[in-house]
Motif scaffolding. Structure first.
Motif, mmCIF file in Angstrom:
data_model
loop_
_atom_site.group_PDB
_atom_site.id
_atom_site.type_symbol
_atom_site.label_atom_id
_atom_site.label_comp_id
_atom_site.label_asym_id
_atom_site.label_seq_id
_atom_site.Cartn_x
_atom_site.Cartn_y
_atom_site.Cartn_z
ATOM 1 N N VAL A 143 0.795 -1.223 0.000
ATOM 2 C CA VAL A 143 0.000 0.000 0.000
ATOM 3 C C VAL A 143 0.825 1.270 0.000
ATOM 4 C CG1 VAL A 143 -1.512 1.374 1.470
ATOM 5 C CG2 VAL A 143 -2.083 -0.997 0.971
ATOM 6 N N VAL A 144 1.917 1.260 0.729
ATOM 7 C CA VAL A 144 2.696 2.492 0.844
ATOM 8 C C VAL A 144 3.580 2.726 -0.373
ATOM 9 C CG1 VAL A 144 2.752 2.304 3.338
ATOM 10 C CG2 VAL A 144 4.619 1.374 1.986
ATOM 11 N N ALA A 145 4.053 3.952 -0.483
ATOM 12 C CA ALA A 145 4.926 4.291 -1.597
ATOM 13 C C ALA A 145 6.230 3.499 -1.488
ATOM 14 C CB ALA A 145 5.226 5.783 -1.587
ATOM 15 N N PRO A 146 6.758 3.043 -2.610
ATOM 16 C CA PRO A 146 7.938 2.184 -2.629
ATOM 17 C C PRO A 146 9.144 2.784 -1.909
ATOM 18 C CG PRO A 146 6.947 2.308 -4.794
ATOM 19 C CD PRO A 146 6.261 3.339 -3.948
ATOM 20 N N GLY A 147 9.296 4.086 -1.965
ATOM 21 C CA GLY A 147 10.469 4.746 -1.401
ATOM 22 C C GLY A 147 10.782 4.367 0.029
ATOM 23 N N GLU A 148 10.039 4.946 0.954
ATOM 24 C CA GLU A 148 10.329 4.720 2.368
ATOM 25 C C GLU A 148 9.412 3.648 2.948
ATOM 26 O OE1 GLU A 148 9.715 8.526 3.917
ATOM 27 O OE2 GLU A 148 7.806 8.816 2.886
ATOM 28 N N ALA A 149 9.298 2.590 2.219
ATOM 29 C CA ALA A 149 8.321 1.561 2.538
ATOM 30 C C ALA A 149 8.368 1.084 3.980
ATOM 31 C CB ALA A 149 8.505 0.378 1.604
ATOM 32 N N ALA A 150 9.497 0.606 4.419
ATOM 33 C CA ALA A 150 9.590 -0.090 5.698
ATOM 34 C C ALA A 150 8.951 0.690 6.849
ATOM 35 C CB ALA A 150 11.053 -0.373 6.018
ATOM 36 N N VAL A 151 9.458 1.863 7.096
ATOM 37 C CA VAL A 151 8.979 2.633 8.237
ATOM 38 C C VAL A 151 7.518 3.019 8.086
ATOM 39 C CG1 VAL A 151 9.315 4.677 9.607
ATOM 40 C CG2 VAL A 151 11.279 3.549 8.572
ATOM 41 N N THR A 152 7.177 3.521 6.931
ATOM 42 C CA THR A 152 5.805 3.962 6.731
ATOM 43 C C THR A 152 4.825 2.821 6.862
ATOM 44 O OG1 THR A 152 6.733 5.489 5.121
ATOM 45 C CG2 THR A 152 4.340 5.357 5.260
ATOM 46 N N ALA A 153 5.195 1.680 6.349
ATOM 47 C CA ALA A 153 4.307 0.524 6.426
ATOM 48 C C ALA A 153 4.034 0.167 7.880
ATOM 49 C CB ALA A 153 4.918 -0.667 5.694
ATOM 50 N N VAL A 154 5.086 0.121 8.657
ATOM 51 C CA VAL A 154 4.921 -0.210 10.067
ATOM 52 C C VAL A 154 4.077 0.841 10.775
ATOM 53 C CG1 VAL A 154 6.122 -0.446 12.257
ATOM 54 C CG2 VAL A 154 7.044 -1.537 10.219
ATOM 55 N N ALA A 155 4.338 2.088 10.468
ATOM 56 C CA ALA A 155 3.566 3.164 11.096
ATOM 57 C C ALA A 155 2.091 3.033 10.742
ATOM 58 C CB ALA A 155 4.097 4.517 10.647
ATOM 59 N N LEU A 156 1.838 2.669 9.501
ATOM 60 C CA LEU A 156 0.449 2.494 9.078
ATOM 61 C C LEU A 156 -0.225 1.388 9.889
ATOM 62 C CD1 LEU A 156 -1.933 3.027 7.233
ATOM 63 C CD2 LEU A 156 -0.911 1.476 5.550
ATOM 64 N N LEU A 157 0.502 0.302 10.074
ATOM 65 C CA LEU A 157 -0.062 -0.808 10.857
ATOM 66 C C LEU A 157 -0.318 -0.386 12.298
ATOM 67 C CD1 LEU A 157 1.787 -3.985 9.576
ATOM 68 C CD2 LEU A 157 -0.518 -3.152 9.087
ATOM 69 N N ASP A 158 0.617 0.340 12.870
ATOM 70 C CA ASP A 158 0.413 0.812 14.236
ATOM 71 C C ASP A 158 -0.844 1.665 14.325
ATOM 72 O OD1 ASP A 158 2.576 -0.482 15.278
ATOM 73 O OD2 ASP A 158 3.950 1.214 15.046
ATOM 74 N N ALA A 159 -1.010 2.517 13.341
ATOM 75 C CA ALA A 159 -2.187 3.384 13.347
ATOM 76 C C ALA A 159 -3.464 2.557 13.228
ATOM 77 C CB ALA A 159 -2.092 4.386 12.199
ATOM 78 N N LEU A 160 -3.436 1.576 12.340
ATOM 79 C CA LEU A 160 -4.610 0.718 12.177
ATOM 80 C C LEU A 160 -4.912 -0.030 13.473
ATOM 81 C CD1 LEU A 160 -4.079 -0.766 8.607
ATOM 82 C CD2 LEU A 160 -6.023 0.596 9.389
ATOM 83 N N HIS A 161 -3.848 -0.521 14.085
ATOM 84 C CA HIS A 161 -3.995 -1.245 15.340
ATOM 85 C C HIS A 161 -4.637 -0.337 16.392
ATOM 86 C CE1 HIS A 161 -1.934 -3.950 18.578
ATOM 87 N NE2 HIS A 161 -3.236 -4.072 18.556
ATOM 88 N N ALA A 162 -4.115 0.857 16.482
ATOM 89 C CA ALA A 162 -4.656 1.812 17.447
ATOM 90 C C ALA A 162 -6.134 2.072 17.168
ATOM 91 C CB ALA A 162 -3.871 3.116 17.386
ATOM 92 N N LEU A 163 -6.435 2.306 15.924
ATOM 93 C CA LEU A 163 -7.814 2.599 15.542
ATOM 94 C C LEU A 163 -8.751 1.447 15.926
ATOM 95 C CD1 LEU A 163 -9.491 4.742 13.920
ATOM 96 C CD2 LEU A 163 -9.285 3.192 11.982
ATOM 97 N N ALA A 164 -8.348 0.244 15.571
ATOM 98 C CA ALA A 164 -9.195 -0.920 15.835
ATOM 99 C C ALA A 164 -9.400 -1.104 17.338
ATOM 100 C CB ALA A 164 -8.568 -2.170 15.230
ATOM 101 N N ARG A 165 -8.335 -0.994 18.088
ATOM 102 C CA ARG A 165 -8.445 -1.166 19.534
ATOM 103 C C ARG A 165 -9.351 -0.124 20.134
ATOM 104 N NH1 ARG A 165 -2.933 -2.694 22.549
ATOM 105 N NH2 ARG A 165 -4.210 -2.024 24.303
ATOM 106 N N GLY A 166 -9.238 1.079 19.627
ATOM 107 C CA GLY A 166 -10.085 2.144 20.134
ATOM 108 C C GLY A 166 -11.557 1.864 19.884
ATOM 109 N N TYR A 167 -11.867 1.418 18.685
ATOM 110 C CA TYR A 167 -13.261 1.094 18.378
ATOM 111 C C TYR A 167 -13.756 -0.050 19.261
ATOM 112 C CZ TYR A 167 -14.409 4.096 14.423
ATOM 113 O OH TYR A 167 -14.722 5.174 13.644
ATOM 114 N N VAL A 168 -12.904 -1.041 19.421
ATOM 115 C CA VAL A 168 -13.282 -2.178 20.266
ATOM 116 C C VAL A 168 -13.599 -1.694 21.684
ATOM 117 C CG1 VAL A 168 -12.382 -4.206 21.460
ATOM 118 C CG2 VAL A 168 -12.064 -3.971 18.992
ATOM 119 N N ALA A 169 -12.740 -0.847 22.207
ATOM 120 C CA ALA A 169 -12.966 -0.333 23.557
ATOM 121 C C ALA A 169 -14.302 0.384 23.639
ATOM 122 C CB ALA A 169 -11.826 0.604 23.950
ATOM 123 N N GLN A 170 -14.559 1.240 22.666
ATOM 124 C CA GLN A 170 -15.815 1.990 22.684
ATOM 125 C C GLN A 170 -17.012 1.064 22.556
ATOM 126 O OE1 GLN A 170 -16.023 5.714 20.477
ATOM 127 N NE2 GLN A 170 -13.833 5.635 20.056
#
Lengths: 215, 215
Positions: A143-170
């Motif tokens: 999904v992320v741009a090829p350039g800085e893939a590694a870091v951005t990809a992980v950051a995206l997953l962290d954000a998704l994880h945070a989002l999902a957990r937040g919804y679950v909590a609510q």
DNA sequence: TGAGTGATGTGAGAGGGTCATACATTGAAT
DNA sequence: ATTCAATGTATGACCCTCTCACATCACTCA
């Protein structure tokens, strides 16, 4: 005197550890983590109050084991549902919804899995979550741009994880009403928000860039 | 015998309720919610073990009061930092970061505020969160398309709330390392993710559309 | 086959926590 | 001054966690 002081067939239980984990999950589904006690778990398993301590160092260890079991089931659910999703974007967005639906199914189970105290004390819980998240890495890379893939990809997953957990909590705390009634709606909203997040993923590499992640 | 069996100046404490809340927050900062006991709170406040029950129905009620206090402080922090942010987009994105920074400051405090059991039992906690979120409604309205503003704006706020809470949870459980060391980094990442969420806010009205929200 | 041994369960109990109840103390209103 | 309601104390019932000495069993190896 009966061979079995409790209502069991044999003196030795057979697989007390597993039985305790199962019972723990049931109790937590009924009365929540706060209401759980290893004494009660022992009682339901027809075993003396001290017996569980042969298998688990303390109350928290039993809870952690139960949480690990929940984690395993979540993983299985994800693998089931992700199988037939072609687009990486959609696969990522869908995880959020899957998480929410699983939450409704395991209720208290997620409460332990996310219990702050437990996660801080029992690294294996964090590890299990991490392994789960890592299943998604390939999709994130797509999904992320090829350039800085590694870091951005992980950051995206962290954000998704945070989002999902937040919804679950609510969801579990009843913010949207009786969880049973609104799971599906919340799942849809979570998926939608996740999609927005994935769409707006153009976050440039940040402070975490150099040192990798998770230490 | 001394007028004060404990180490106090007067028989009556003066404002035991408030003192207990304060002490509770301190204890939780030290040993976490799990380690907290009203007996210990009473001890530190130089009062008999039963005294707290004159002011709080049970352990949970005291915890809830403490959580409410945390909620108040969070609100104050937000009002401070939001004052001089012009753009609605930025104001929304910034809340996530503010939340994360506040989490590092109040640690255990947020653990209670978000404790699943408590929030389910004590509606005033959910109310306080809601009031807090409502502060952001105007900004949310500015951001979404004029058409279906109401629903979408609320959905956006829920998503932001979920995202922020998720990051806070990950921060506090040490996923990124020692919370003290990484607060700022995580805050930045949260802000960035929030910005992405706001940017991709084009979510059409969903199942929650008709019935309003929050019941 | 039949002791010996380690793993697993029992029972009793120390220590501590929650909460109820009866009693003591005090400030405020009359 | 007296009374009353609010607040704190003391005590105790009950439950829970976790420990320790002992009982029971499965398994191994001579």
């Amino acid at each position: 005197m009966a061979l079995t002081p409790k209502g069991r067939a044999t003196y030795h239980h057979g697989d007390l550890a597993a039985a305790l984990v199962q019972t723990t999950l049931e109790i937590i589904d009924e009365v929540g983590v706060r209401g759980f006690s290893v004494a009660e778990a022992a009682r339901r398993t027809c075993v003396s109050p001290g017996a569980p301590y042969r298998h688990f160092a303390d109350r928290d260890a039993l809870l952690a084991a139960a949480a690990l079991e929940v984690s395993r089931r979540l993983r299985a659910i994800y693998l089931d549902t992700a199988a037939d999703i072609g687009s990486a974007q959609e696969r990522l967005a869908m995880v959020a919804g899957t998480y929410v639906r699983a939450a409704a199914r395991y209720r208290g189970g997620l409460d332990i899995l996310f219990a702050p105290g437990l996660r801080a004390t029992h690294p294996e819980l964090r590890d299990s979550s991490r392994e789960f998240v890592d299943l998604l890495l390939p999709s994130a890379f797509e999904v992320v741009a090829p350039g800085e893939a590694a870091v951005t990809a992980v950051a995206l997953l962290d954000a998704l994880h945070a989002l999902a957990r937040g919804y679950v909590a609510q969801l579990l705390e009843g913010k949207f009403g009786d969880p049973d009634d609104v799971v599906e709606d919340v799942a849809i909203r979570a998926t939608r928000a996740a999609r927005a997040l994935v769409a707006g993923h153009g976050m440039p590499s940040g402070p975490f860039g150099e040192e990798g992640r998770d230490r």
